[in-house]
Design a protein around this motif. Structure first.
Motif, PDB file in Angstrom:
ATOM      1  N   LEU A 144      10.953  18.764 -12.076  1.00 22.41           N
ATOM      2  CA  LEU A 144       9.536  18.652 -12.408  1.00 22.41           C
ATOM      3  C   LEU A 144       9.303  17.418 -13.275  1.00 22.41           C
ATOM      4  O   LEU A 144       9.763  17.361 -14.414  1.00 22.41           O
ATOM      5  CB  LEU A 144       9.066  19.906 -13.148  1.00 22.41           C
ATOM      6  N   PRO A 145       8.602  16.401 -12.744  1.00 24.51           N
ATOM      7  CA  PRO A 145       8.345  15.191 -13.532  1.00 24.51           C
ATOM      8  C   PRO A 145       7.218  15.422 -14.535  1.00 24.51           C
ATOM      9  O   PRO A 145       6.703  16.532 -14.665  1.00 24.51           O
ATOM     10  CB  PRO A 145       7.929  14.179 -12.469  1.00 24.51           C
ATOM     11  N   SER A 146       6.832  14.366 -15.217  1.00 22.63           N
ATOM     12  CA  SER A 146       5.713  14.437 -16.152  1.00 22.63           C
ATOM     13  C   SER A 146       4.633  13.453 -15.723  1.00 22.63           C
ATOM     14  O   SER A 146       4.862  12.580 -14.888  1.00 22.63           O
ATOM     15  CB  SER A 146       6.179  14.107 -17.572  1.00 22.63           C
ATOM     16  N   GLU A 147       3.456  13.584 -16.319  1.00 25.23           N
ATOM     17  CA  GLU A 147       2.357  12.662 -16.021  1.00 25.23           C
ATOM     18  C   GLU A 147       2.740  11.225 -16.390  1.00 25.23           C
ATOM     19  O   GLU A 147       2.370  10.282 -15.695  1.00 25.23           O
ATOM     20  CB  GLU A 147       1.100  13.082 -16.790  1.00 25.23           C
ATOM     21  N   ASP A 148       3.461  11.086 -17.485  1.00 29.23           N
ATOM     22  CA  ASP A 148       3.825   9.752 -17.967  1.00 29.23           C
ATOM     23  C   ASP A 148       5.060   9.190 -17.269  1.00 29.23           C
ATOM     24  O   ASP A 148       5.312   7.980 -17.347  1.00 29.23           O
ATOM     25  CB  ASP A 148       4.067   9.790 -19.479  1.00 29.23           C
ATOM     26  N   ASN A 149       5.815  10.052 -16.627  1.00 30.87           N
ATOM     27  CA  ASN A 149       7.042   9.611 -15.969  1.00 30.87           C
ATOM     28  C   ASN A 149       7.130  10.258 -14.578  1.00 30.87           C
ATOM     29  O   ASN A 149       7.971  11.125 -14.341  1.00 30.87           O
ATOM     30  CB  ASN A 149       8.262   9.985 -16.822  1.00 30.87           C
ATOM     31  N   PRO A 150       6.280   9.820 -13.648  1.00 31.99           N
ATOM     32  CA  PRO A 150       6.235  10.444 -12.327  1.00 31.99           C
ATOM     33  C   PRO A 150       7.451  10.081 -11.480  1.00 31.99           C
ATOM     34  O   PRO A 150       8.160   9.107 -11.764  1.00 31.99           O
ATOM     35  CB  PRO A 150       4.961   9.851 -11.719  1.00 31.99           C
ATOM     36  N   LEU A 151       7.691  10.878 -10.457  1.00 32.51           N
ATOM     37  CA  LEU A 151       8.672  10.510  -9.450  1.00 32.51           C
ATOM     38  C   LEU A 151       8.040   9.449  -8.550  1.00 32.51           C
ATOM     39  O   LEU A 151       6.819   9.451  -8.340  1.00 32.51           O
ATOM     40  CB  LEU A 151       9.089  11.727  -8.635  1.00 32.51           C
ATOM     41  N   ILE A 152       8.856   8.563  -8.006  1.00 31.03           N
ATOM     42  CA  ILE A 152       8.358   7.390  -7.283  1.00 31.03           C
ATOM     43  C   ILE A 152       8.971   7.293  -5.886  1.00 31.03           C
ATOM     44  O   ILE A 152      10.161   7.534  -5.704  1.00 31.03           O
ATOM     45  CB  ILE A 152       8.703   6.097  -8.061  1.00 31.03           C
ATOM     46  N   PHE A 153       8.131   6.943  -4.914  1.00 30.24           N
ATOM     47  CA  PHE A 153       8.612   6.532  -3.599  1.00 30.24           C
ATOM     48  C   PHE A 153       7.926   5.216  -3.262  1.00 30.24           C
ATOM     49  O   PHE A 153       6.695   5.139  -3.226  1.00 30.24           O
ATOM     50  CB  PHE A 153       8.279   7.570  -2.527  1.00 30.24           C
ATOM     51  N   GLN A 154       8.721   4.175  -3.033  1.00 28.37           N
ATOM     52  CA  GLN A 154       8.167   2.869  -2.663  1.00 28.37           C
ATOM     53  C   GLN A 154       8.614   2.526  -1.243  1.00 28.37           C
ATOM     54  O   GLN A 154       9.764   2.770  -0.872  1.00 28.37           O
ATOM     55  CB  GLN A 154       8.635   1.785  -3.634  1.00 28.37           C
ATOM     56  N   PHE A 155       7.697   1.965  -0.480  1.00 31.66           N
ATOM     57  CA  PHE A 155       8.007   1.623   0.899  1.00 31.66           C
ATOM     58  C   PHE A 155       7.286   0.351   1.317  1.00 31.66           C
ATOM     59  O   PHE A 155       6.321  -0.074   0.697  1.00 31.66           O
ATOM     60  CB  PHE A 155       7.603   2.773   1.841  1.00 31.66           C
ATOM     61  N   ARG A 156       7.777  -0.256   2.395  1.00 32.40           N
ATOM     62  CA  ARG A 156       7.078  -1.356   3.042  1.00 32.40           C
ATOM     63  C   ARG A 156       7.043  -1.069   4.537  1.00 32.40           C
ATOM     64  O   ARG A 156       7.817  -0.257   5.057  1.00 32.40           O
ATOM     65  CB  ARG A 156       7.758  -2.700   2.759  1.00 32.40           C
ATOM     66  N   LEU A 157       6.137  -1.737   5.219  1.00 28.49           N
ATOM     67  CA  LEU A 157       5.993  -1.595   6.668  1.00 28.49           C
ATOM     68  C   LEU A 157       6.681  -2.787   7.324  1.00 28.49           C
ATOM     69  O   LEU A 157       6.357  -3.934   7.035  1.00 28.49           O
ATOM     70  CB  LEU A 157       4.515  -1.543   7.052  1.00 28.49           C
ATOM     71  N   VAL A 158       7.631  -2.520   8.216  1.00 34.45           N
ATOM     72  CA  VAL A 158       8.406  -3.582   8.855  1.00 34.45           C
ATOM     73  C   VAL A 158       8.425  -3.373  10.375  1.00 34.45           C
ATOM     74  O   VAL A 158       8.085  -2.305  10.876  1.00 34.45           O
ATOM     75  CB  VAL A 158       9.857  -3.621   8.316  1.00 34.45           C
ATOM     76  N   GLU A 159       8.835  -4.416  11.083  1.00 35.25           N
ATOM     77  CA  GLU A 159       8.994  -4.368  12.543  1.00 35.25           C
ATOM     78  C   GLU A 159       7.741  -3.818  13.233  1.00 35.25           C
ATOM     79  O   GLU A 159       7.817  -3.072  14.211  1.00 35.25           O
ATOM     80  CB  GLU A 159      10.221  -3.544  12.928  1.00 35.25           C
ATOM     81  N   ALA A 160       6.579  -4.192  12.702  1.00 33.22           N
ATOM     82  CA  ALA A 160       5.315  -3.699  13.256  1.00 33.22           C
ATOM     83  C   ALA A 160       4.875  -4.553  14.442  1.00 33.22           C
ATOM     84  O   ALA A 160       5.075  -5.775  14.465  1.00 33.22           O
ATOM     85  CB  ALA A 160       4.227  -3.704  12.186  1.00 33.22           C
ATOM     86  N   VAL A 161       4.273  -3.900  15.427  1.00 30.19           N
ATOM     87  CA  VAL A 161       3.743  -4.568  16.611  1.00 30.19           C
ATOM     88  C   VAL A 161       2.287  -4.169  16.780  1.00 30.19           C
ATOM     89  O   VAL A 161       1.960  -2.978  16.794  1.00 30.19           O
ATOM     90  CB  VAL A 161       4.539  -4.190  17.882  1.00 30.19           C
ATOM     91  N   ALA A 162       1.407  -5.162  16.872  1.00 35.50           N
ATOM     92  CA  ALA A 162      -0.022  -4.896  17.057  1.00 35.50           C
ATOM     93  C   ALA A 162      -0.278  -4.368  18.463  1.00 35.50           C
ATOM     94  O   ALA A 162       0.586  -4.435  19.348  1.00 35.50           O
ATOM     95  CB  ALA A 162      -0.825  -6.170  16.814  1.00 35.50           C
ATOM     96  N   TRP A 163      -1.499  -3.880  18.676  1.00 33.44           N
ATOM     97  CA  TRP A 163      -1.858  -3.327  19.974  1.00 33.44           C
ATOM     98  C   TRP A 163      -1.685  -4.339  21.104  1.00 33.44           C
ATOM     99  O   TRP A 163      -1.262  -3.980  22.206  1.00 33.44           O
ATOM    100  CB  TRP A 163      -3.295  -2.809  19.940  1.00 33.44           C
ATOM    101  N   ASP A 164      -1.975  -5.618  20.825  1.00 36.04           N
ATOM    102  CA  ASP A 164      -1.874  -6.643  21.862  1.00 36.04           C
ATOM    103  C   ASP A 164      -0.454  -7.173  22.039  1.00 36.04           C
ATOM    104  O   ASP A 164      -0.212  -8.125  22.786  1.00 36.04           O
ATOM    105  CB  ASP A 164      -2.829  -7.805  21.567  1.00 36.04           C
ATOM    106  N   GLY A 165       0.510  -6.569  21.332  1.00 35.88           N
ATOM    107  CA  GLY A 165       1.901  -6.971  21.469  1.00 35.88           C
ATOM    108  C   GLY A 165       2.376  -7.993  20.471  1.00 35.88           C
ATOM    109  O   GLY A 165       3.553  -8.370  20.473  1.00 35.88           O
ATOM    110  N   THR A 166       1.501  -8.450  19.589  1.00 38.63           N
ATOM    111  CA  THR A 166       1.874  -9.446  18.583  1.00 38.63           C
ATOM    112  C   THR A 166       2.778  -8.829  17.516  1.00 38.63           C
ATOM    113  O   THR A 166       2.462  -7.761  16.964  1.00 38.63           O
ATOM    114  CB  THR A 166       0.614 -10.017  17.903  1.00 38.63           C
ATOM    115  N   ALA A 167       3.894  -9.501  17.230  1.00 41.67           N
ATOM    116  CA  ALA A 167       4.766  -9.061  16.136  1.00 41.67           C
ATOM    117  C   ALA A 167       4.109  -9.428  14.805  1.00 41.67           C
ATOM    118  O   ALA A 167       3.629 -10.552  14.626  1.00 41.67           O
ATOM    119  CB  ALA A 167       6.136  -9.712  16.254  1.00 41.67           C
TER     120      ALA A 167
END
Length: 205
Positions: A144-167
């Protein structure tokens, strides 16, 4: 290793329990919507996550005694008037996660996010099953974390392809913070107060 296996089974149980509140999310309000912006993959909604400092806070609920979690929905963003989303595919890549925090796809048994876990999750849009890209990750912990010391999950989006096929270029780093609900804090406070009282009584003897 044994601890992680046991914890994984517990998470699986919590995922099953979470189905009830996930199914109530018919309008997908509060989901993380993934799309593109300025040639890069990006979170489009919610606004708190889509704009600097790219951070949003979630409240953990007690799923089982001593086990806390929250259901986070994910989906592809579709512009108003379009009949398809902005993305064809994207991979959510774990950048950092607090110890004792894991993330499991709803309905599955093995966590994918966590220390020493795969740390990547790919979403692919299927025109024959457009709703399949809308999924849920149950983030859970036995700490159980605290308000001042929360648990963290950090992410980035990679290898994404747009609808038209653009990387697309990789996204910035996004941060999810997890804090306890007030009721959990009150319960924890009551428990600590009880321990203090017991120690004082023991000292008087």
């Amino acid at each position: 290793m044994k601890r992680w296996m046991t914890f994984g089974l517990t998470i699986a149980l919590s995922a099953l329990l979470s189905v009830s509140f996930a199914q109530h999310d018919h309008d997908h309000e509060g989901d993380i919507h993934l799309g593109l912006m300025d040639g890069a993959a990006a979170v489009i909604e919610p606004e708190e996550l889509a704009m600097p400092p790219y951070r949003i806070r979630y409240t953990l609920e007690e799923l089982l005694p001593g086990l806390f979690g929250v259901d986070v929905g994910w989906d592809f963003h579709t512009e108003e008037g379009d009949d398809h989303p902005q993305l064809r595919r994207v991979t959510i890549q774990q950048v950092f996660i607090s110890p004792r925090l894991v993330g499991v796809i709803e309905g599955q048994e093995d966590p994918i996010f966590g220390a020493g876990l795969p740390g990547t999750w790919t979403l692919i849009y299927d025109p024959n099953d457009p709703d399949a890209v809308h999924q849920h990750i149950i983030f859970a912990t036995d700490f159980l974390p605290s308000e001042d010391n929360p648990l963290i999950f950090q992410f980035r989006l990679v290898e994404a392809v747009a609808w038209d096929g653009t990387a697309l270029n990789d996204s910035v780093v996004y941060t999810l913070e997890f804090v306890p609900e007030p009721a959990s804090l009150l319960a924890l406070g009551a428990g600590l107060a009880g321990l203090v009282a017991l120690r004082r009584r023991g000292g008087k003897r």
